[in-house]
Design a protein around this motif. Structure first.
Motif, PDB file in Angstrom:
ATOM      1  N   GLU A 107       3.095  18.603 -15.269  1.00  0.00           N
ATOM      2  CA  GLU A 107       3.829  17.512 -14.648  1.00  0.00           C
ATOM      3  C   GLU A 107       2.870  16.623 -13.862  1.00  0.00           C
ATOM      4  O   GLU A 107       2.068  17.109 -13.076  1.00  0.00           O
ATOM      5  N   PRO A 108       2.936  15.301 -14.057  1.00  0.00           N
ATOM      6  CA  PRO A 108       2.072  14.407 -13.288  1.00  0.00           C
ATOM      7  C   PRO A 108       2.584  14.239 -11.869  1.00  0.00           C
ATOM      8  O   PRO A 108       3.777  14.373 -11.602  1.00  0.00           O
ATOM      9  N   ARG A 109       1.691  13.957 -10.954  1.00  0.00           N
ATOM     10  CA  ARG A 109       2.023  13.716  -9.553  1.00  0.00           C
ATOM     11  C   ARG A 109       1.498  12.330  -9.178  1.00  0.00           C
ATOM     12  O   ARG A 109       0.396  11.957  -9.562  1.00  0.00           O
ATOM     13  N   LEU A 110       2.285  11.571  -8.439  1.00  0.00           N
ATOM     14  CA  LEU A 110       1.896  10.245  -7.995  1.00  0.00           C
ATOM     15  C   LEU A 110       1.477  10.330  -6.533  1.00  0.00           C
ATOM     16  O   LEU A 110       2.203  10.876  -5.702  1.00  0.00           O
ATOM     17  N   MET A 111       0.298   9.791  -6.231  1.00  0.00           N
ATOM     18  CA  MET A 111      -0.175   9.722  -4.850  1.00  0.00           C
ATOM     19  C   MET A 111      -0.325   8.255  -4.482  1.00  0.00           C
ATOM     20  O   MET A 111      -0.922   7.478  -5.234  1.00  0.00           O
ATOM     21  N   LEU A 112       0.248   7.874  -3.321  1.00  0.00           N
ATOM     22  CA  LEU A 112       0.166   6.504  -2.825  1.00  0.00           C
ATOM     23  C   LEU A 112      -0.458   6.502  -1.442  1.00  0.00           C
ATOM     24  O   LEU A 112      -0.041   7.259  -0.569  1.00  0.00           O
ATOM     25  N   TRP A 113      -1.442   5.650  -1.249  1.00  0.00           N
ATOM     26  CA  TRP A 113      -1.998   5.410   0.073  1.00  0.00           C
ATOM     27  C   TRP A 113      -1.489   4.039   0.493  1.00  0.00           C
ATOM     28  O   TRP A 113      -1.772   3.038  -0.171  1.00  0.00           O
ATOM     29  N   THR A 114      -0.720   3.996   1.567  1.00  0.00           N
ATOM     30  CA  THR A 114      -0.119   2.736   1.990  1.00  0.00           C
ATOM     31  C   THR A 114      -1.019   2.015   2.989  1.00  0.00           C
ATOM     32  O   THR A 114      -1.861   2.626   3.652  1.00  0.00           O
ATOM     33  N   ALA A 115      -0.780   0.714   3.102  1.00  0.00           N
ATOM     34  CA  ALA A 115      -1.513  -0.105   4.068  1.00  0.00           C
ATOM     35  C   ALA A 115      -1.088   0.305   5.479  1.00  0.00           C
ATOM     36  O   ALA A 115      -0.015   0.883   5.670  1.00  0.00           O
ATOM     37  N   PRO A 116      -1.916   0.027   6.484  1.00  0.00           N
ATOM     38  CA  PRO A 116      -1.557   0.382   7.856  1.00  0.00           C
ATOM     39  C   PRO A 116      -0.219  -0.261   8.264  1.00  0.00           C
ATOM     40  O   PRO A 116       0.022  -1.431   8.010  1.00  0.00           O
ATOM     41  N   GLY A 117       0.641   0.563   8.848  1.00  0.00           N
ATOM     42  CA  GLY A 117       1.944   0.096   9.314  1.00  0.00           C
ATOM     43  C   GLY A 117       3.059   0.215   8.289  1.00  0.00           C
ATOM     44  O   GLY A 117       4.215  -0.005   8.612  1.00  0.00           O
ATOM     45  N   VAL A 118       2.753   0.565   7.053  1.00  0.00           N
ATOM     46  CA  VAL A 118       3.763   0.693   6.003  1.00  0.00           C
ATOM     47  C   VAL A 118       4.138   2.162   5.873  1.00  0.00           C
ATOM     48  O   VAL A 118       3.270   3.025   5.770  1.00  0.00           O
ATOM     49  N   THR A 119       5.428   2.445   5.903  1.00  0.00           N
ATOM     50  CA  THR A 119       5.904   3.819   5.762  1.00  0.00           C
ATOM     51  C   THR A 119       6.960   3.883   4.671  1.00  0.00           C
ATOM     52  O   THR A 119       7.594   2.879   4.352  1.00  0.00           O
ATOM     53  N   LEU A 120       7.130   5.041   4.124  1.00  0.00           N
ATOM     54  CA  LEU A 120       8.182   5.314   3.154  1.00  0.00           C
ATOM     55  C   LEU A 120       9.227   6.202   3.803  1.00  0.00           C
ATOM     56  O   LEU A 120       8.934   6.902   4.776  1.00  0.00           O
ATOM     57  N   PRO A 121      10.448   6.227   3.267  1.00  0.00           N
ATOM     58  CA  PRO A 121      11.495   7.062   3.858  1.00  0.00           C
ATOM     59  C   PRO A 121      11.360   8.535   3.489  1.00  0.00           C
ATOM     60  O   PRO A 121      12.268   9.145   2.962  1.00  0.00           O
ATOM     61  N   ARG A 122      10.199   9.088   3.740  1.00  0.00           N
ATOM     62  CA  ARG A 122       9.948  10.519   3.523  1.00  0.00           C
ATOM     63  C   ARG A 122       8.765  10.924   4.377  1.00  0.00           C
ATOM     64  O   ARG A 122       8.099  10.088   4.974  1.00  0.00           O
ATOM     65  N   ARG A 123       8.521  12.209   4.432  1.00  0.00           N
ATOM     66  CA  ARG A 123       7.412  12.710   5.242  1.00  0.00           C
ATOM     67  C   ARG A 123       6.089  12.460   4.536  1.00  0.00           C
ATOM     68  O   ARG A 123       5.950  12.695   3.344  1.00  0.00           O
ATOM     69  N   ARG A 124       5.114  11.996   5.303  1.00  0.00           N
ATOM     70  CA  ARG A 124       3.807  11.718   4.715  1.00  0.00           C
ATOM     71  C   ARG A 124       2.995  12.996   4.606  1.00  0.00           C
ATOM     72  O   ARG A 124       3.286  13.999   5.254  1.00  0.00           O
ATOM     73  N   ASP A 125       1.962  12.962   3.771  1.00  0.00           N
ATOM     74  CA  ASP A 125       1.094  14.116   3.563  1.00  0.00           C
ATOM     75  C   ASP A 125       0.149  14.289   4.746  1.00  0.00           C
ATOM     76  O   ASP A 125      -0.201  13.326   5.421  1.00  0.00           O
ATOM     77  N   LEU A 126      -0.270  15.511   4.954  1.00  0.00           N
ATOM     78  CA  LEU A 126      -1.318  15.782   5.933  1.00  0.00           C
ATOM     79  C   LEU A 126      -2.658  15.539   5.261  1.00  0.00           C
ATOM     80  O   LEU A 126      -2.953  16.125   4.218  1.00  0.00           O
ATOM     81  N   THR A 127      -3.453  14.664   5.828  1.00  0.00           N
ATOM     82  CA  THR A 127      -4.744  14.325   5.237  1.00  0.00           C
ATOM     83  C   THR A 127      -5.847  14.484   6.271  1.00  0.00           C
ATOM     84  O   THR A 127      -5.598  14.477   7.472  1.00  0.00           O
ATOM     85  N   ALA A 128      -7.063  14.601   5.785  1.00  0.00           N
ATOM     86  CA  ALA A 128      -8.205  14.748   6.685  1.00  0.00           C
ATOM     87  C   ALA A 128      -8.606  13.409   7.297  1.00  0.00           C
ATOM     88  O   ALA A 128      -9.117  13.359   8.405  1.00  0.00           O
ATOM     89  N   ASP A 129      -8.358  12.325   6.566  1.00  0.00           N
ATOM     90  CA  ASP A 129      -8.704  11.012   7.107  1.00  0.00           C
ATOM     91  C   ASP A 129      -7.475  10.382   7.774  1.00  0.00           C
ATOM     92  O   ASP A 129      -6.403  10.959   7.798  1.00  0.00           O
ATOM     93  N   ALA A 130      -7.625   9.197   8.309  1.00  0.00           N
ATOM     94  CA  ALA A 130      -6.544   8.543   9.050  1.00  0.00           C
ATOM     95  C   ALA A 130      -5.611   7.747   8.148  1.00  0.00           C
ATOM     96  O   ALA A 130      -4.632   7.183   8.638  1.00  0.00           O
TER      97      ALA A 130
END
Length: 136
Positions: A107-130
């Motif tokens: 199964e493929p997985r989609l990863m999105l990195w959003t611009a600063p200040g943009v959020t989606l209606p779900r919990r974001r991933d824990l990442t090492a960078d900001a």
């Protein structure tokens, strides 16, 4: 192309349902055990267990729904959000390792990195960078 979030939702739904049922069974044993009429503790644990079981069943139900993805000149449309290209820093598709059976594709997985200040209606991933990342 159609993606599913079934694996994540099934795993999370099974976990919530299992631990909710364990807590509910513990609350029932605690309630049935001879006490001096105190039911506040078992009642509270039972209520929390019912909430956990309900959350698990909801996740298991949502795992059956398809995850819609549309990519066009305006941006990316997900089943619960629309993002213009200006709101997206990066997007990537990745696959888990192929299963033992060579007939079924992973199964493929989609990863999105959003611009600063943009959020989606779900919990974001824990990442090492900001940077803010979402995986589906």
């Amino acid at each position: 192309m159609e993606f599913t979030v079934g694996r994540t939702l099934r795993r999370r739904g099974r976990r919530w349902t299992f631990w909710g049922l364990v807590a509910l069974a513990g609350a029932l044993v605690w309630l049935i055990a001879p006490r001096d009429g105190e039911v506040l503790g078992p009642g509270f644990v039972g209520a929390l267990a019912v909430v956990a079981v309900r959350r698990g069943w909801r996740d298991l139900r949502d795992a059956r729904r398809p995850f819609r993805l549309r990519i066009d000149e305006f941006g990316i449309t997900l089943h619960d959000a629309e993002l213009a290209w200006e709101q997206i820093d990066a997007a990537a598709l990745w696959h888990y390792a192929a299963p033992d059976s060579e007939s079924a594709a992973p199964e493929p997985r989609l990863m999105l990195w959003t611009a600063p200040g943009v959020t989606l209606p779900r919990r974001r991933d824990l990442t090492a960078d900001a940077r803010t990342r979402y995986t589906r």
